[in-house]
Design a protein around this motif. Structure first.
Motif, PDB file in Angstrom:
ATOM      1  N   LEU A  36       4.531   5.686  17.750  1.00 16.14           N
ATOM      2  CA  LEU A  36       5.369   6.833  17.890  1.00 16.14           C
ATOM      3  C   LEU A  36       5.419   6.968  15.814  1.00 16.14           C
ATOM      4  N   ALA A  37       4.682   5.654  15.114  1.00 16.41           N
ATOM      5  CA  ALA A  37       5.166   5.968  14.053  1.00 16.41           C
ATOM      6  C   ALA A  37       3.517   7.297  13.271  1.00 16.41           C
ATOM      7  N   GLU A  38       2.844   6.836  13.849  1.00 16.44           N
ATOM      8  CA  GLU A  38       1.396   7.354  13.934  1.00 16.44           C
ATOM      9  C   GLU A  38       1.559   8.801  14.625  1.00 16.44           C
ATOM     10  N   VAL A  39       2.484   9.440  15.255  1.00 14.10           N
ATOM     11  CA  VAL A  39       2.732  10.328  15.595  1.00 14.10           C
ATOM     12  C   VAL A  39       3.437  11.337  15.124  1.00 14.10           C
ATOM     13  N   ALA A  40       4.550  10.732  14.317  1.00 16.72           N
ATOM     14  CA  ALA A  40       5.331  10.898  13.890  1.00 16.72           C
ATOM     15  C   ALA A  40       4.937  11.851  12.240  1.00 16.72           C
ATOM     16  N   ALA A  41       4.043  11.464  11.271  1.00 17.35           N
ATOM     17  CA  ALA A  41       3.087  11.495  10.241  1.00 17.35           C
ATOM     18  C   ALA A  41       2.599  12.542  10.866  1.00 17.35           C
ATOM     19  N   ASP A  42       1.974  13.336  11.881  1.00 14.05           N
ATOM     20  CA  ASP A  42       1.044  13.878  11.863  1.00 14.05           C
ATOM     21  C   ASP A  42       2.206  15.078  12.838  1.00 14.05           C
ATOM     22  N   ALA A  43       3.127  14.490  13.596  1.00 10.78           N
ATOM     23  CA  ALA A  43       4.550  15.814  13.436  1.00 10.78           C
ATOM     24  C   ALA A  43       4.987  16.084  12.958  1.00 10.78           C
ATOM     25  N   GLY A  44       5.476  15.955  11.617  1.00 11.33           N
ATOM     26  CA  GLY A  44       6.192  16.480  10.789  1.00 11.33           C
ATOM     27  C   GLY A  44       6.622  17.984  10.023  1.00 11.33           C
ATOM     28  N   GLY A  45       7.409  17.627  10.477  1.00  5.42           N
ATOM     29  CA  GLY A  45       8.114  18.953  10.720  1.00  5.42           C
ATOM     30  C   GLY A  45       7.602  19.879  11.440  1.00  5.42           C
ATOM     31  N   LYS A  46       7.003  19.391  12.401  1.00  2.16           N
ATOM     32  CA  LYS A  46       6.615  20.298  13.399  1.00  2.16           C
ATOM     33  C   LYS A  46       7.628  20.116  15.429  1.00  2.16           C
ATOM     34  N   LEU A  47       7.451  21.014  16.147  1.00  3.67           N
ATOM     35  CA  LEU A  47       7.905  20.984  17.415  1.00  3.67           C
ATOM     36  C   LEU A  47       7.452  20.434  18.303  1.00  3.67           C
ATOM     37  N   ALA A  48       7.863  19.398  18.688  1.00  2.00           N
ATOM     38  CA  ALA A  48       7.326  18.150  19.789  1.00  2.00           C
ATOM     39  C   ALA A  48       7.779  18.991  21.240  1.00  2.00           C
ATOM     40  N   ASP A  66      18.589  11.214  31.543  1.00  2.00           N
ATOM     41  CA  ASP A  66      18.721   9.912  29.976  1.00  2.00           C
ATOM     42  C   ASP A  66      17.199   9.523  29.734  1.00  2.00           C
ATOM     43  N   ALA A  67      16.147   9.128  30.311  1.00  2.00           N
ATOM     44  CA  ALA A  67      14.643   8.355  30.093  1.00  2.00           C
ATOM     45  C   ALA A  67      14.570   9.918  29.121  1.00  2.00           C
ATOM     46  N   ALA A  68      14.288  11.231  29.231  1.00  2.82           N
ATOM     47  CA  ALA A  68      14.133  12.120  28.761  1.00  2.82           C
ATOM     48  C   ALA A  68      14.459  11.977  27.364  1.00  2.82           C
ATOM     49  N   MET A  69      16.017  12.330  27.294  1.00  6.45           N
ATOM     50  CA  MET A  69      17.123  11.953  25.538  1.00  6.45           C
ATOM     51  C   MET A  69      16.859  10.759  25.071  1.00  6.45           C
ATOM     52  N   ILE A  70      16.268   9.263  26.364  1.00  5.94           N
ATOM     53  CA  ILE A  70      16.099   8.603  24.914  1.00  5.94           C
ATOM     54  C   ILE A  70      15.164   8.299  24.359  1.00  5.94           C
ATOM     55  N   TRP A  71      14.107   8.729  24.553  1.00  4.36           N
ATOM     56  CA  TRP A  71      13.092   8.909  24.409  1.00  4.36           C
ATOM     57  C   TRP A  71      13.516  10.778  23.333  1.00  4.36           C
ATOM     58  N   MET A  72      14.142  11.324  23.560  1.00  4.40           N
ATOM     59  CA  MET A  72      14.196  12.383  22.175  1.00  4.40           C
ATOM     60  C   MET A  72      15.063  11.730  21.438  1.00  4.40           C
ATOM     61  N   ASP A  73      16.259  10.529  21.354  1.00  2.00           N
ATOM     62  CA  ASP A  73      15.995  10.166  20.220  1.00  2.00           C
ATOM     63  C   ASP A  73      15.369   9.633  19.370  1.00  2.00           C
ATOM     64  N   ARG A  74      14.612   9.222  20.270  1.00  2.84           N
ATOM     65  CA  ARG A  74      13.523   7.845  19.363  1.00  2.84           C
ATOM     66  C   ARG A  74      12.609   8.666  18.330  1.00  2.84           C
ATOM     67  N   ALA A  75      12.043   9.573  19.364  1.00  2.84           N
ATOM     68  CA  ALA A  75      11.330  11.260  18.428  1.00  2.84           C
ATOM     69  C   ALA A  75      12.551  11.529  17.499  1.00  2.84           C
ATOM     70  N   ALA A  76      12.824  11.975  17.523  1.00  2.00           N
ATOM     71  CA  ALA A  76      14.412  11.902  16.375  1.00  2.00           C
ATOM     72  C   ALA A  76      14.076  11.076  15.346  1.00  2.00           C
ATOM     73  N   ALA A  77      14.725   9.581  15.154  1.00  2.00           N
ATOM     74  CA  ALA A  77      14.682   9.629  14.285  1.00  2.00           C
ATOM     75  C   ALA A  77      13.269   8.795  13.806  1.00  2.00           C
ATOM     76  N   ALA A  78      12.249   9.460  14.825  1.00  2.00           N
ATOM     77  CA  ALA A  78      10.865   8.937  14.123  1.00  2.00           C
ATOM     78  C   ALA A  78      10.465   9.756  12.612  1.00  2.00           C
TER      79      ALA A  78
END
Length: 148
Positions: A36-48, A66-78
């Motif tokens: 997730l941290a690697e993706v965040a480095a590439d995805a900064g400022g982008k919509l996923a 619920d599963a999607a919301m958990i991962w949406m929250d993790r991505a947003a936190a990243a």
């Protein structure tokens, strides 16, 4: 005679992650075992677009959302903005997610290690649509090689 590009865009109807890797990993658009941290480095400022299973493989629409919301929250936190077609479908009361609507605006696709993602028609469709449009796909570590 068909060339390799044409064959690579002729996606199997059923999920075949090994086949997908053969054609799309070498060109750098399919990134399996991503963190997730690697993706965040590439995805900064982008919509996923967050590709998660929906009703049939994830215990019903509520659990899928619920599963999607958990991962949406993790991505947003990243540090990047995710939209999940499965979550949006549930919230809108629809029976089927519409990933093509999210992919119109998304810059990349992320597949989190949600149970049953490998067999999910929704995840497979989202990934194939993204690759067809030359958008990078990141399969997060935690199950990328289950079918490979």
């Amino acid at each position: 005679m068909r060339d390799l590009v044409e064959i690579a865009a002729d996606f199997p109807a059923e999920p075949d992650w090994l086949w997908l890797g053969w054609f799309w990993e070498p060109v750098g658009l399919l990134n399996r075992r991503a963190r997730l941290a690697e993706v965040a480095a590439d995805a900064g400022g982008k919509l996923a677009c967050l590709a998660t299973p929906f009703a049939k493989v994830c215990g019903g629409p509520g659990q899928a959302a619920d599963a999607a919301m958990i991962w949406m929250d993790r991505a947003a936190a990243a540090g990047f903005l995710p939209l999940a077609p499965a979550y949006l479908a549930f919230e809108a009361g629809r029976d089927v997610p519409e990933p093509e609507k999210v992919l119109r605006y998304a810059d990349l696709v992320i597949v989190p290690p949600v149970p049953s993602w490998q067999r999910s028609a929704c995840v497979w469709r989202t990934v194939c649509l993204a690759l067809r449009d030359q958008k990078p796909v990141y399969v997060l570590d935690g199950g990328a090689d289950a079918d490979a």
